[in-house]
Write a protein that holds these residues in place. Structure first.
Motif, PDB file in Angstrom:
ATOM      1  N   ALA A  25       0.832  -1.206   0.000  1.00  0.00           N
ATOM      2  CA  ALA A  25       0.000   0.000   0.000  1.00  0.00           C
ATOM      3  C   ALA A  25       0.869   1.259   0.000  1.00  0.00           C
ATOM      4  CB  ALA A  25      -0.923  -0.008   1.217  1.00  0.00           C
ATOM      5  N   VAL A  26       1.927   1.262   0.821  1.00  0.00           N
ATOM      6  CA  VAL A  26       2.818   2.427   0.850  1.00  0.00           C
ATOM      7  C   VAL A  26       3.558   2.555  -0.473  1.00  0.00           C
ATOM      8  CG1 VAL A  26       4.777   3.505   2.000  1.00  0.00           C
ATOM      9  CG2 VAL A  26       3.076   2.276   3.355  1.00  0.00           C
ATOM     10  N   LEU A  27       4.015   1.440  -1.023  1.00  0.00           N
ATOM     11  CA  LEU A  27       4.726   1.489  -2.302  1.00  0.00           C
ATOM     12  C   LEU A  27       3.814   2.014  -3.408  1.00  0.00           C
ATOM     13  CD1 LEU A  27       6.723  -1.869  -2.143  1.00  0.00           C
ATOM     14  CD2 LEU A  27       7.574   0.452  -1.740  1.00  0.00           C
ATOM     15  N   GLU A  28       2.548   1.613  -3.381  1.00  0.00           N
ATOM     16  CA  GLU A  28       1.597   2.107  -4.379  1.00  0.00           C
ATOM     17  C   GLU A  28       1.396   3.614  -4.259  1.00  0.00           C
ATOM     18  OE1 GLU A  28      -3.041   1.361  -5.829  1.00  0.00           O
ATOM     19  OE2 GLU A  28      -2.170   0.135  -4.225  1.00  0.00           O
ATOM     20  N   SER A  29       1.481   4.124  -3.029  1.00  0.00           N
ATOM     21  CA  SER A  29       1.302   5.572  -2.831  1.00  0.00           C
ATOM     22  C   SER A  29       2.432   6.382  -3.461  1.00  0.00           C
ATOM     23  CB  SER A  29       1.209   5.891  -1.336  1.00  0.00           C
ATOM     24  OG  SER A  29       2.480   5.816  -0.710  1.00  0.00           O
ATOM     25  N   LEU A  30       3.543   5.714  -3.752  1.00  0.00           N
ATOM     26  CA  LEU A  30       4.687   6.393  -4.369  1.00  0.00           C
ATOM     27  C   LEU A  30       4.676   6.267  -5.888  1.00  0.00           C
ATOM     28  CD1 LEU A  30       7.450   5.134  -1.896  1.00  0.00           C
ATOM     29  CD2 LEU A  30       6.437   7.424  -1.953  1.00  0.00           C
ATOM     30  N   ALA A  31       3.668   5.655  -6.442  1.00  0.00           N
ATOM     31  CA  ALA A  31       3.644   5.338  -7.872  1.00  0.00           C
ATOM     32  C   ALA A  31       3.770   6.570  -8.761  1.00  0.00           C
ATOM     33  CB  ALA A  31       2.368   4.576  -8.218  1.00  0.00           C
ATOM     34  N   ASP A  32       3.235   7.695  -8.326  1.00  0.00           N
ATOM     35  CA  ASP A  32       3.233   8.892  -9.164  1.00  0.00           C
ATOM     36  C   ASP A  32       4.370   9.858  -8.834  1.00  0.00           C
ATOM     37  OD1 ASP A  32       0.959   8.020 -10.521  1.00  0.00           O
ATOM     38  OD2 ASP A  32      -0.386   8.929  -9.040  1.00  0.00           O
ATOM     39  N   CYS A  33       5.312   9.426  -8.045  1.00  0.00           N
ATOM     40  CA  CYS A  33       6.458  10.286  -7.728  1.00  0.00           C
ATOM     41  C   CYS A  33       7.175  10.662  -9.027  1.00  0.00           C
ATOM     42  CB  CYS A  33       7.418   9.563  -6.781  1.00  0.00           C
ATOM     43  SG  CYS A  33       8.897  10.522  -6.373  1.00  0.00           S
ATOM     44  N   PRO A  34       7.317  11.956  -9.341  1.00  0.00           N
ATOM     45  CA  PRO A  34       7.882  12.356 -10.638  1.00  0.00           C
ATOM     46  C   PRO A  34       9.396  12.172 -10.752  1.00  0.00           C
ATOM     47  CG  PRO A  34       7.414  14.293  -9.310  1.00  0.00           C
ATOM     48  CD  PRO A  34       6.882  13.126  -8.539  1.00  0.00           C
ATOM     49  N   ASP A  35      10.082  12.021  -9.628  1.00  0.00           N
ATOM     50  CA  ASP A  35      11.539  11.877  -9.644  1.00  0.00           C
ATOM     51  C   ASP A  35      11.879  10.387  -9.552  1.00  0.00           C
ATOM     52  OD1 ASP A  35      14.262  11.627  -8.914  1.00  0.00           O
ATOM     53  OD2 ASP A  35      14.274  13.614  -7.998  1.00  0.00           O
ATOM     54  N   PRO A  36      12.387   9.781 -10.626  1.00  0.00           N
ATOM     55  CA  PRO A  36      12.646   8.333 -10.629  1.00  0.00           C
ATOM     56  C   PRO A  36      13.616   7.895  -9.528  1.00  0.00           C
ATOM     57  CG  PRO A  36      12.756   9.208 -12.856  1.00  0.00           C
ATOM     58  CD  PRO A  36      12.686  10.391 -11.941  1.00  0.00           C
ATOM     59  N   ARG A  37      14.665   8.683  -9.304  1.00  0.00           N
ATOM     60  CA  ARG A  37      15.648   8.294  -8.294  1.00  0.00           C
ATOM     61  C   ARG A  37      15.052   8.396  -6.896  1.00  0.00           C
ATOM     62  NH1 ARG A  37      19.488   4.982  -6.579  1.00  0.00           N
ATOM     63  NH2 ARG A  37      20.972   6.003  -5.169  1.00  0.00           N
ATOM     64  N   LEU A  38      14.295   9.451  -6.638  1.00  0.00           N
ATOM     65  CA  LEU A  38      13.643   9.592  -5.336  1.00  0.00           C
ATOM     66  C   LEU A  38      12.673   8.438  -5.107  1.00  0.00           C
ATOM     67  CD1 LEU A  38      13.054  11.190  -2.756  1.00  0.00           C
ATOM     68  CD2 LEU A  38      11.359  12.518  -4.057  1.00  0.00           C
TER      69      LEU A  38
END
Length: 296
Positions: free
Chosen positions: A12-25
């Motif tokens: 669930a937490v990993l899915e919340s990061l799906a739209d993070c625009p910075d690939p490295r972050l």
């Protein structure tokens, strides 16, 4: 995200990061989440232990100021600093090895000319350092900026002394046209890292000693070369094989030669014993080996 449990919280937490625009972050945060969650599951972390960890990290932050970096000390004593150096500063066989930065570097140290005394009145037996800075092909590195800092004979850096009005045991010099460097300081001694904070309490409860072998810090910056952050350690020190921050490299052990009273390398007459260190630094060319070449 309803009805989350110990098995579904990580995805669930990993899915919340799906739209993070910075690939490295996104990569770093995702890995951090996975490893933190796996750690908690592995040790079956209790709520009391979790709160104790938060309090420990809070206290670590509260101990930091412009003269003390407790988080660097924590990273050093957990071996994370040395791991980070190893990951980011791989060297070719002829280049001088890097090691930990430590918590006591200060920006904008006093500028000195070659041959000057950088001790600023710090207590200790005189030390005369003669060094060269060269590239991997043996070429002299002229006008390299060399930042030096060290503790005094009581094992204290100037920033640990509240009563000082000016810097002691630190300075910035530049190499000459032949890549040569020489200055006067004081003979370093082994010293304990600060134990009056949360890191000291961690060492105490885990029955670890806080001692570092005698050393002088160097940071060397020159265009076209990877910045070198390193120490030179005193040969024969009892803590070379048990450095509290895991920073010793055999190639960084220097011979601090003791001399009786008499003529010193700078032509001065010394009334007491003094020491001489000769050491050669070899810089890596920027972008040739390893991933890191910046100043931390």
């Amino acid at each position: 995200m309803r009805n989350i449990n110990e098995n579904t919280i990580t995805p669930a937490v990993l899915e919340s990061l799906a739209d993070c625009p910075d690939p490295r972050l996104k990569e770093v945060l995702s890995a951090l989440v996975r490893h933190l969650h796996d750690f908690a599951r592995e040790v079956k972390l209790t709520e009391a232990e979790w709160m104790a960890g938060i309090q420990f990290l809070t206290a670590t932050g509260q101990k930091c100021d412009d003269k003390r970096q407790e988080f660097i000390l924590l990273s050093d004593t957990l071996g994370l600093s040395t791991l980070n150096v190893a990951l980011n500063h791989a060297k070719s066989s002829q280049a001088t090895e890097a090691t930990v930065f430590g918590p006591f570097h200060v920006a904008d140290a006093p500028q000195f000319e070659l041959g000057d005394d950088i001790s600023g009145g710090a207590a200790g037996e005189p030390l005369f350092v003669r060094a060269t800075v060269r590239g991997p092909g043996g070429e002299p590195v002229a006008d390299a900026v060399v930042d030096v800092w060290q503790a005094d004979t009581e094992g204290l850096y100037d920033v640990q002394r509240a009563d000082l009005a000016s810097a002691q045991g630190r300075g910035v010099l530049r190499t000459d046209a032949e890549g040569r460097l020489h200055f006067r300081g004081v003979m370093p001694v082994a010293y304990p890292i600060p134990t009056d904070g949360p890191v000291g309490r961690m060492l105490d409860v885990t029955r670890r000693h806080p001692w570092r072998p005698a050393h002088v810090h160097f940071m060397i910056v020159a265009p076209g070369y990877e910045t070198l952050i390193t120490h030179v350690f005193s040969d024969g020190d009892r803590y070379l094989d048990s450095d509290a921050v895991f920073g010793v490299r055999s190639s960084l052990i220097g011979d601090f030669v003791r001399h009786p009273p008499g003529l010193a390398p700078d032509g001065s007459e010394q009334a007491s014993d003094f020491h001489v260190l000769d050491f050669d630094f070899v810089l890596e060319r920027a972008g040739t080996v390893g991933a890191g070449n910046g100043v931390r």
